[in-house]
Design a protein around this motif. Structure first.
Motif, PDB file in Angstrom:
ATOM      1  N   GLY A 178       0.811  -1.211   0.000  1.00 33.91           N
ATOM      2  CA  GLY A 178       0.000   0.000   0.000  1.00 33.91           C
ATOM      3  C   GLY A 178       0.841   1.255   0.000  1.00 33.91           C
ATOM      4  N   ILE A 179       1.888   1.295   0.824  1.00 32.08           N
ATOM      5  CA  ILE A 179       2.755   2.472   0.885  1.00 32.08           C
ATOM      6  C   ILE A 179       3.435   2.719  -0.455  1.00 32.08           C
ATOM      7  CG2 ILE A 179       4.808   3.478   1.963  1.00 32.08           C
ATOM      8  CD1 ILE A 179       4.110   1.827   4.490  1.00 32.08           C
ATOM      9  N   VAL A 180       4.008   1.665  -1.027  1.00 26.20           N
ATOM     10  CA  VAL A 180       4.734   1.808  -2.300  1.00 26.20           C
ATOM     11  C   VAL A 180       3.805   2.311  -3.400  1.00 26.20           C
ATOM     12  CG1 VAL A 180       5.924   0.526  -4.118  1.00 26.20           C
ATOM     13  CG2 VAL A 180       6.522   0.133  -1.723  1.00 26.20           C
ATOM     14  N   ARG A 181       2.598   1.784  -3.457  1.00 26.15           N
ATOM     15  CA  ARG A 181       1.642   2.235  -4.475  1.00 26.15           C
ATOM     16  C   ARG A 181       1.207   3.683  -4.227  1.00 26.15           C
ATOM     17  NH1 ARG A 181      -1.359  -2.368  -7.051  1.00 26.15           N
ATOM     18  NH2 ARG A 181      -0.203  -4.250  -6.532  1.00 26.15           N
ATOM     19  N   LEU A 182       1.145   4.095  -2.971  1.00 31.43           N
ATOM     20  CA  LEU A 182       0.749   5.471  -2.675  1.00 31.43           C
ATOM     21  C   LEU A 182       1.814   6.487  -3.072  1.00 31.43           C
ATOM     22  CD1 LEU A 182      -1.000   5.118   0.808  1.00 31.43           C
ATOM     23  CD2 LEU A 182      -2.064   5.914  -1.324  1.00 31.43           C
ATOM     24  N   ILE A 183       3.072   6.052  -3.198  1.00 30.82           N
ATOM     25  CA  ILE A 183       4.131   6.998  -3.595  1.00 30.82           C
ATOM     26  C   ILE A 183       3.764   7.686  -4.910  1.00 30.82           C
ATOM     27  CG2 ILE A 183       6.522   7.182  -4.391  1.00 30.82           C
ATOM     28  CD1 ILE A 183       7.269   5.025  -2.350  1.00 30.82           C
ATOM     29  N   ALA A 184       3.161   6.918  -5.816  1.00 32.93           N
ATOM     30  CA  ALA A 184       2.780   7.485  -7.123  1.00 32.93           C
ATOM     31  C   ALA A 184       1.466   8.246  -7.073  1.00 32.93           C
ATOM     32  CB  ALA A 184       2.690   6.367  -8.161  1.00 32.93           C
ATOM     33  N   ALA A 185       0.710   8.098  -5.991  1.00 29.05           N
ATOM     34  CA  ALA A 185      -0.596   8.765  -5.870  1.00 29.05           C
ATOM     35  C   ALA A 185      -0.418  10.110  -5.176  1.00 29.05           C
ATOM     36  CB  ALA A 185      -1.571   7.881  -5.101  1.00 29.05           C
ATOM     37  N   VAL A 186       0.235  11.020  -5.866  1.00 27.77           N
ATOM     38  CA  VAL A 186       0.574  12.325  -5.279  1.00 27.77           C
ATOM     39  C   VAL A 186      -0.687  13.185  -5.163  1.00 27.77           C
ATOM     40  CG1 VAL A 186       2.008  14.380  -5.521  1.00 27.77           C
ATOM     41  CG2 VAL A 186       2.857  12.157  -6.333  1.00 27.77           C
ATOM     42  N   PRO A 187      -0.986  13.699  -3.979  1.00 26.74           N
ATOM     43  CA  PRO A 187      -2.184  14.541  -3.838  1.00 26.74           C
ATOM     44  C   PRO A 187      -2.118  15.763  -4.746  1.00 26.74           C
ATOM     45  CG  PRO A 187      -1.313  13.922  -1.690  1.00 26.74           C
ATOM     46  CD  PRO A 187      -0.288  13.520  -2.704  1.00 26.74           C
ATOM     47  N   GLY A 188      -3.202  16.001  -5.461  1.00 33.25           N
ATOM     48  CA  GLY A 188      -3.269  17.146  -6.365  1.00 33.25           C
ATOM     49  C   GLY A 188      -4.622  17.802  -6.296  1.00 33.25           C
ATOM     50  N   ASP A 189      -5.178  18.151  -7.439  1.00 36.43           N
ATOM     51  CA  ASP A 189      -6.451  18.872  -7.483  1.00 36.43           C
ATOM     52  C   ASP A 189      -7.635  17.998  -7.850  1.00 36.43           C
ATOM     53  OD1 ASP A 189      -5.089  21.246  -6.929  1.00 36.43           O
ATOM     54  OD2 ASP A 189      -4.623  21.550  -9.052  1.00 36.43           O
ATOM     55  N   ASP A 190      -7.407  16.711  -8.119  1.00 43.63           N
ATOM     56  CA  ASP A 190      -8.474  15.841  -8.609  1.00 43.63           C
ATOM     57  C   ASP A 190      -8.836  14.795  -7.570  1.00 43.63           C
ATOM     58  OD1 ASP A 190      -8.499  17.130 -11.129  1.00 43.63           O
ATOM     59  OD2 ASP A 190      -6.747  15.952 -11.731  1.00 43.63           O
ATOM     60  N   PRO A 191      -9.883  15.039  -6.770  1.00 37.18           N
ATOM     61  CA  PRO A 191     -10.275  14.052  -5.767  1.00 37.18           C
ATOM     62  C   PRO A 191     -10.898  12.825  -6.407  1.00 37.18           C
ATOM     63  CG  PRO A 191     -11.846  15.868  -5.820  1.00 37.18           C
ATOM     64  CD  PRO A 191     -10.719  16.254  -6.724  1.00 37.18           C
ATOM     65  N   VAL A 192     -10.773  11.696  -5.710  1.00 31.66           N
ATOM     66  CA  VAL A 192     -11.418  10.456  -6.133  1.00 31.66           C
ATOM     67  C   VAL A 192     -12.602  10.209  -5.198  1.00 31.66           C
ATOM     68  CG1 VAL A 192      -9.263   9.506  -7.028  1.00 31.66           C
ATOM     69  CG2 VAL A 192      -9.949   9.001  -4.675  1.00 31.66           C
ATOM     70  N   GLU A 193     -13.334   9.147  -5.444  1.00 28.78           N
ATOM     71  CA  GLU A 193     -14.493   8.832  -4.621  1.00 28.78           C
ATOM     72  C   GLU A 193     -14.091   8.630  -3.158  1.00 28.78           C
ATOM     73  OE1 GLU A 193     -17.901   5.321  -4.256  1.00 28.78           O
ATOM     74  OE2 GLU A 193     -16.686   5.506  -6.082  1.00 28.78           O
ATOM     75  N   GLY A 194     -14.812   9.282  -2.253  1.00 23.33           N
ATOM     76  CA  GLY A 194     -14.548   9.134  -0.830  1.00 23.33           C
ATOM     77  C   GLY A 194     -13.255   9.751  -0.367  1.00 23.33           C
TER      78      GLY A 194
END
Length: 333
Positions: free
Chosen positions: A229-245
């Protein structure tokens, strides 16, 4: 081009597994750890020794609260990703020695935030905890729930870390993810955690202390599931496009993400899994709830799935069996 990551708490249980995974993925890893004696230092030294077998790993021994150490590491290595795991851990120890939590968890995290302000990484990921949900009784826990009533000083310092990191994300545009992990277990685990203590006692024919008379449940998360989960989140950089929930902040590139198994397991069922793996029955010493503890945890991991298309899934019996096999081999039992 080789990517560089700074991992604090690299000789810890989770830190070791994360560093190994990043090295396997081709990262250059700077691992910082204080090697404090909260539990047996030899276990930490063995973890670092294994990591040092990879030329891509650089070990640094220092306390994160030491002035300039993190600033100098960030300036020298300019890591693309920072994963902050270093902390004084443990709910119960925070009652006995709260000052150590101020030094490591509050001052240490402040030093890291200042270092990242000076030399911003592309993404920083900081460890929080399911204990941040505190007195909440609605489950499963979702990141968008209020979390205002922490039950231990340890949990209070981690919730404070979330607020501190959010302010820096807002003020200095630092993309930041706080990941709240749930009861993590697996090979190379900490000796102060239930699985380690239960396994040791059962194999030594000693009784185990079962708190709240066994009326407890936890979202037990296998360590490699957490690391995935941590490794996959590295690429999920918070930006301006929210996802569901999404828990994405309205004023900063900042979000909170649960990493859990999405399944609350009764403590007595967990003990049964240890009995099955060891081939021995546990003698149970039923006791009242300990101060600062909570009766149950349960993660809603749907945000993690929306961000990474990944959900932890290791069955608790398989995970416990893997730990017991490691324990027997490591301690020659």
């Amino acid at each position: 081009m080789t990517r560089t990551a700074l991992v604090t708490g690299s000789a810890g249980f989770i830190g070791y597994h994360l560093c190994q995974r990043l090295l396997d993925d081709g990262w250059h890893v700077i691992g910082l750890d204080a090697m404090i004696d909260y539990y047996e230092v030899s276990l930490k030294e063995r973890r670092h020794a294994m990591l040092l077998q990879n030329a891509g790993f650089t070990a640094v021994t220092a306390r994160i609260e030491t002035p300039s150490i993190l600033h100098d590491l960030m300036e020298t290595h300019r890591p693309e990703a920072v994963v902050h795991l270093a902390a004084q851990a443990g709910v119960r120890y925070s009652i006995d020695n709260p000052e150590s939590y101020v030094e490591a968890n509050l001052i240490g995290t402040f030093r890291l935030l200042e270092a990242m302000r000076a030399f911003p990484p592309a993404h920083s990921l900081l460890a929080s905890t399911s204990s941040a949900y505190g007195a909440n009784t609605e489950m499963p826990y979702a990141e968008t729930m209020r979390a205002d009533h922490q039950m231990s000083f340890y949990a209070a310092t981690k919730k404070a870390n979330e607020a501190m990191a959010h302010s820096y994300a807002h003020l200095y545009d630092l993309p930041t993810t706080m990941f709240r992990f749930f009861t993590v277990y697996g090979p190379w685990g900490r000796p102060d955690m239930a699985l380690f203590k239960f396994t040791k006692a059962i194999l030594e024919d000693r009784p185990i202390d079962v708190y709240n008379h066994g009326e407890m449940s936890r979202d037990f998360t296998y360590v490699t599931d957490l690391v995935d989960g941590i490794v996959r989140l590295i690429a999920a950089v918070p930006g301006d496009d929210p996802v569901e929930g999404d828990s994405l902040s309205p004023v900063a590139p900042f979000r909170v993400v649960n990493i859990g198994n999405s399944n609350s397991v009764r403590l007595l069922d967990f003990i049964e899994a240890i009995e099955a793996a060891t081939g021995r029955k546990a003698e149970k010493n039923f006791m009242d709830m300990q101060p600062g503890d909570v009766p149950a945890t349960w993660a809603d991991a749907s945000l993690l799935q929306h961000l990474t298309q990944y959900t932890p899934r290791t069955d608790v019996r398989d995970g416990v069996a893997a730990f017991v096999a490691w324990y027997r081999a490591y301690y020659d039992v």
